[in-house]
Design a protein around this motif. Structure first.
Motif, PDB file in Angstrom:
ATOM      1  N   TRP A 168      47.789  47.292  27.449  1.00  0.00           N
ATOM      2  CA  TRP A 168      47.231  46.014  27.864  1.00  0.00           C
ATOM      3  C   TRP A 168      46.537  46.058  29.224  1.00  0.00           C
ATOM      4  CZ3 TRP A 168      46.755  41.921  24.778  1.00  0.00           C
ATOM      5  CH2 TRP A 168      47.618  41.770  23.684  1.00  0.00           C
ATOM      6  N   TRP A 169      46.783  47.085  30.031  1.00  0.00           N
ATOM      7  CA  TRP A 169      46.447  47.013  31.448  1.00  0.00           C
ATOM      8  C   TRP A 169      45.610  48.193  31.935  1.00  0.00           C
ATOM      9  CZ3 TRP A 169      47.335  42.814  34.364  1.00  0.00           C
ATOM     10  CH2 TRP A 169      48.290  41.890  33.907  1.00  0.00           C
ATOM     11  N   LEU A 170      44.723  47.896  32.881  1.00  0.00           N
ATOM     12  CA  LEU A 170      44.028  48.921  33.634  1.00  0.00           C
ATOM     13  C   LEU A 170      44.009  48.518  35.096  1.00  0.00           C
ATOM     14  CD1 LEU A 170      40.725  48.028  34.360  1.00  0.00           C
ATOM     15  CD2 LEU A 170      40.806  47.891  31.876  1.00  0.00           C
ATOM     16  N   VAL A 171      43.766  49.499  35.961  1.00  0.00           N
ATOM     17  CA  VAL A 171      43.664  49.250  37.394  1.00  0.00           C
ATOM     18  C   VAL A 171      42.303  49.719  37.880  1.00  0.00           C
ATOM     19  CG1 VAL A 171      46.126  49.316  37.925  1.00  0.00           C
ATOM     20  CG2 VAL A 171      44.836  51.455  37.860  1.00  0.00           C
ATOM     21  N   THR A 172      41.811  49.047  38.924  1.00  0.00           N
ATOM     22  CA  THR A 172      40.546  49.419  39.536  1.00  0.00           C
ATOM     23  C   THR A 172      40.570  48.999  40.995  1.00  0.00           C
ATOM     24  OG1 THR A 172      38.131  49.340  39.291  1.00  0.00           O
ATOM     25  CG2 THR A 172      39.337  47.288  38.891  1.00  0.00           C
ATOM     26  N   SER A 173      39.476  49.237  41.707  1.00  0.00           N
ATOM     27  CA  SER A 173      39.402  48.913  43.123  1.00  0.00           C
ATOM     28  C   SER A 173      38.978  47.458  43.316  1.00  0.00           C
ATOM     29  CB  SER A 173      38.379  49.822  43.816  1.00  0.00           C
ATOM     30  OG  SER A 173      37.074  49.539  43.332  1.00  0.00           O
ATOM     31  N   PHE A 174      39.108  46.985  44.545  1.00  0.00           N
ATOM     32  CA  PHE A 174      38.662  45.628  44.853  1.00  0.00           C
ATOM     33  C   PHE A 174      37.155  45.490  44.610  1.00  0.00           C
ATOM     34  CE2 PHE A 174      36.918  42.345  47.555  1.00  0.00           C
ATOM     35  CZ  PHE A 174      37.788  41.287  47.390  1.00  0.00           C
ATOM     36  N   ASP A 175      36.379  46.504  45.011  1.00  0.00           N
ATOM     37  CA  ASP A 175      34.922  46.424  44.861  1.00  0.00           C
ATOM     38  C   ASP A 175      34.486  46.374  43.405  1.00  0.00           C
ATOM     39  OD1 ASP A 175      34.304  46.298  47.518  1.00  0.00           O
ATOM     40  OD2 ASP A 175      33.982  48.447  47.753  1.00  0.00           O
ATOM     41  N   CYS A 176      35.353  46.786  42.511  1.00  0.00           N
ATOM     42  CA  CYS A 176      35.034  46.770  41.078  1.00  0.00           C
ATOM     43  C   CYS A 176      35.648  45.559  40.392  1.00  0.00           C
ATOM     44  CB  CYS A 176      35.524  48.062  40.428  1.00  0.00           C
ATOM     45  SG  CYS A 176      35.103  48.238  38.683  1.00  0.00           S
ATOM     46  N   THR A 177      35.951  44.523  41.147  1.00  0.00           N
ATOM     47  CA  THR A 177      36.582  43.350  40.558  1.00  0.00           C
ATOM     48  C   THR A 177      35.691  42.729  39.485  1.00  0.00           C
ATOM     49  OG1 THR A 177      37.829  42.851  42.549  1.00  0.00           O
ATOM     50  CG2 THR A 177      37.471  41.046  41.008  1.00  0.00           C
ATOM     51  N   PRO A 178      36.148  42.673  38.243  1.00  0.00           N
ATOM     52  CA  PRO A 178      35.325  42.086  37.178  1.00  0.00           C
ATOM     53  C   PRO A 178      35.473  40.567  37.132  1.00  0.00           C
ATOM     54  CG  PRO A 178      37.319  42.987  36.253  1.00  0.00           C
ATOM     55  CD  PRO A 178      37.379  43.276  37.732  1.00  0.00           C
ATOM     56  N   ILE A 179      34.565  39.934  36.416  1.00  0.00           N
ATOM     57  CA  ILE A 179      34.638  38.499  36.149  1.00  0.00           C
ATOM     58  C   ILE A 179      35.251  38.333  34.767  1.00  0.00           C
ATOM     59  CG2 ILE A 179      33.295  36.371  35.909  1.00  0.00           C
ATOM     60  CD1 ILE A 179      31.168  37.718  37.717  1.00  0.00           C
ATOM     61  N   SER A 180      36.351  37.596  34.686  1.00  0.00           N
ATOM     62  CA  SER A 180      37.192  37.656  33.489  1.00  0.00           C
ATOM     63  C   SER A 180      36.477  37.269  32.205  1.00  0.00           C
ATOM     64  CB  SER A 180      38.428  36.783  33.682  1.00  0.00           C
ATOM     65  OG  SER A 180      38.067  35.446  33.934  1.00  0.00           O
ATOM     66  N   ASP A 181      35.548  36.318  32.257  1.00  0.00           N
ATOM     67  CA  ASP A 181      34.913  35.895  31.012  1.00  0.00           C
ATOM     68  C   ASP A 181      33.548  36.536  30.799  1.00  0.00           C
ATOM     69  OD1 ASP A 181      33.684  34.575  33.077  1.00  0.00           O
ATOM     70  OD2 ASP A 181      33.540  32.645  32.045  1.00  0.00           O
ATOM     71  N   ARG A 182      33.187  37.509  31.638  1.00  0.00           N
ATOM     72  CA  ARG A 182      31.857  38.110  31.529  1.00  0.00           C
ATOM     73  C   ARG A 182      31.874  39.636  31.542  1.00  0.00           C
ATOM     74  NH1 ARG A 182      28.873  34.381  36.134  1.00  0.00           N
ATOM     75  NH2 ARG A 182      29.316  32.354  35.192  1.00  0.00           N
ATOM     76  N   THR A 183      33.046  40.239  31.517  1.00  0.00           N
ATOM     77  CA  THR A 183      33.141  41.684  31.660  1.00  0.00           C
ATOM     78  C   THR A 183      33.808  42.301  30.439  1.00  0.00           C
ATOM     79  OG1 THR A 183      33.337  41.428  34.059  1.00  0.00           O
ATOM     80  CG2 THR A 183      33.948  43.557  33.147  1.00  0.00           C
ATOM     81  N   ILE A 184      33.274  43.454  30.027  1.00  0.00           N
ATOM     82  CA  ILE A 184      33.828  44.220  28.915  1.00  0.00           C
ATOM     83  C   ILE A 184      34.422  45.512  29.466  1.00  0.00           C
ATOM     84  CG2 ILE A 184      33.304  45.444  26.769  1.00  0.00           C
ATOM     85  CD1 ILE A 184      33.075  42.421  26.525  1.00  0.00           C
ATOM     86  N   ALA A 185      35.606  45.851  28.992  1.00  0.00           N
ATOM     87  CA  ALA A 185      36.210  47.148  29.288  1.00  0.00           C
ATOM     88  C   ALA A 185      35.941  48.062  28.094  1.00  0.00           C
ATOM     89  CB  ALA A 185      37.714  46.998  29.520  1.00  0.00           C
ATOM     90  N   SER A 186      35.187  49.117  28.340  1.00  0.00           N
ATOM     91  CA  SER A 186      34.871  50.064  27.270  1.00  0.00           C
ATOM     92  C   SER A 186      35.737  51.302  27.436  1.00  0.00           C
ATOM     93  CB  SER A 186      33.390  50.437  27.308  1.00  0.00           C
ATOM     94  OG  SER A 186      32.602  49.332  26.916  1.00  0.00           O
ATOM     95  N   LEU A 187      36.562  51.572  26.428  1.00  0.00           N
ATOM     96  CA  LEU A 187      37.453  52.725  26.410  1.00  0.00           C
ATOM     97  C   LEU A 187      36.871  53.785  25.483  1.00  0.00           C
ATOM     98  CD1 LEU A 187      40.736  50.671  25.768  1.00  0.00           C
ATOM     99  CD2 LEU A 187      39.479  50.901  27.912  1.00  0.00           C
TER     100      LEU A 187
END
Length: 254
Positions: A50-69
């Motif tokens: 369910w979870w991933l981590v990233t940096s502050f500068d890579c903060t996504p916008i929850s309703d506009r960002t896709i995580a591609s695995l």
């Protein structure tokens, strides 16, 4: 069969780039996540279904960002990808420099683990000066040169002691115990991609914070020191656990 130890072994054994532009062996980093959407194009690390981590500068916008695995070349369809919208974004507080640069992202549905998608273990120890680590991300590995994301890049970096790193800081930055540095003169030291992932001995030890090595190759690059955040990460995962539908038992007829 647990694929993760095998993938870690294969990935880090094959850490040398395929050619001069430092392209990773395809799918040798099954934990790498490509975050993209409006104004976002950066990296993160999968730590749970369910979870991933990233940096502050890579903060996504929850309703506009896709995580591609399961990505390698983000410009083509490879048939290995899982594209999942994100559901929650949680920053570590206080935000950003000089204290913390860490963001947790919850997926809107769980990742499906396979040979192309696997989580990276959280650290069981802290990285040590002189230790060899491996950094991966989508972006230029040439200092002061922009390159649009395409194929995943890999570089090899040594961990640098804190004092050496502090000596290279510009005046407007301050050292934080949440930082660790890697890379030095005459080594690979540039990965121009926010949230690039640093793995040491098969464990997640860093997320790129300040890419000093992309401005001056003699300077170490700063990463979030992930070994300091295990408790916070586990607390967030508990507090923001997804609400799953419950199964109901049909009522028996009288």
């Amino acid at each position: 069969m647990n694929l993760l130890p095998l993938m870690v072994a294969l990935g880090l054994a094959g850490a040398s780039p395929l050619n001069y532009d430092k392209v990773c062996q395809p799918h040798s980093r099954p934990w790498q996540v490509y975050l993209h959407g409006r104004s976002v194009s950066c990296s993160g690390a999968l730590i749970d279904k369910w979870w991933l981590v990233t940096s502050f500068d890579c903060t996504p916008i929850s309703d506009r960002t896709i995580a591609s695995l399961g990505e390698h070349d983000v410009t083509v369809v490879e048939g290995t990808e899982q594209h999942i919208p994100i559901a929650d974004v949680i920053h570590h507080s206080p935000y950003r420099s000089p204290l913390h640069s860490l963001t947790m992202v919850r997926l809107s549905r769980p990742a499906r683990f396979n040979r192309y998608v696997q989580p990276i273990p959280l650290p069981s120890r802290c990285p040590q000066p002189g230790e060899t680590c491996y950094v991966s991300g989508w972006g230029s590995t040439v200092p002061n040169q922009y390159e649009p994301p395409q194929r995943l890049k890999c570089i090899t970096v040594p961990v640098v002691d804190d004092q050496t790193c502090m000596n290279t800081f510009p005046e407007f930055l301050y050292w934080s115990m949440g930082m660790v540095c890697a890379g030095q003169v005459y080594t690979d030291n540039c990965m121009n991609n926010d949230g690039s992932v640093m793995v040491c001995d098969g464990q997640l030890q860093g997320l790129q914070w300040f890419s000093h090595g992309c401005r001056n190759p003699a300077h170490p690059t700063v990463y979030t020191k992930m070994c300091n955040y295990n408790d916070w990460i586990k607390d967030v995962m508990d507090r923001y656990a997804p609400t799953l539908p419950t199964e109901t038992t049909p009522r028996m007829m009288a």
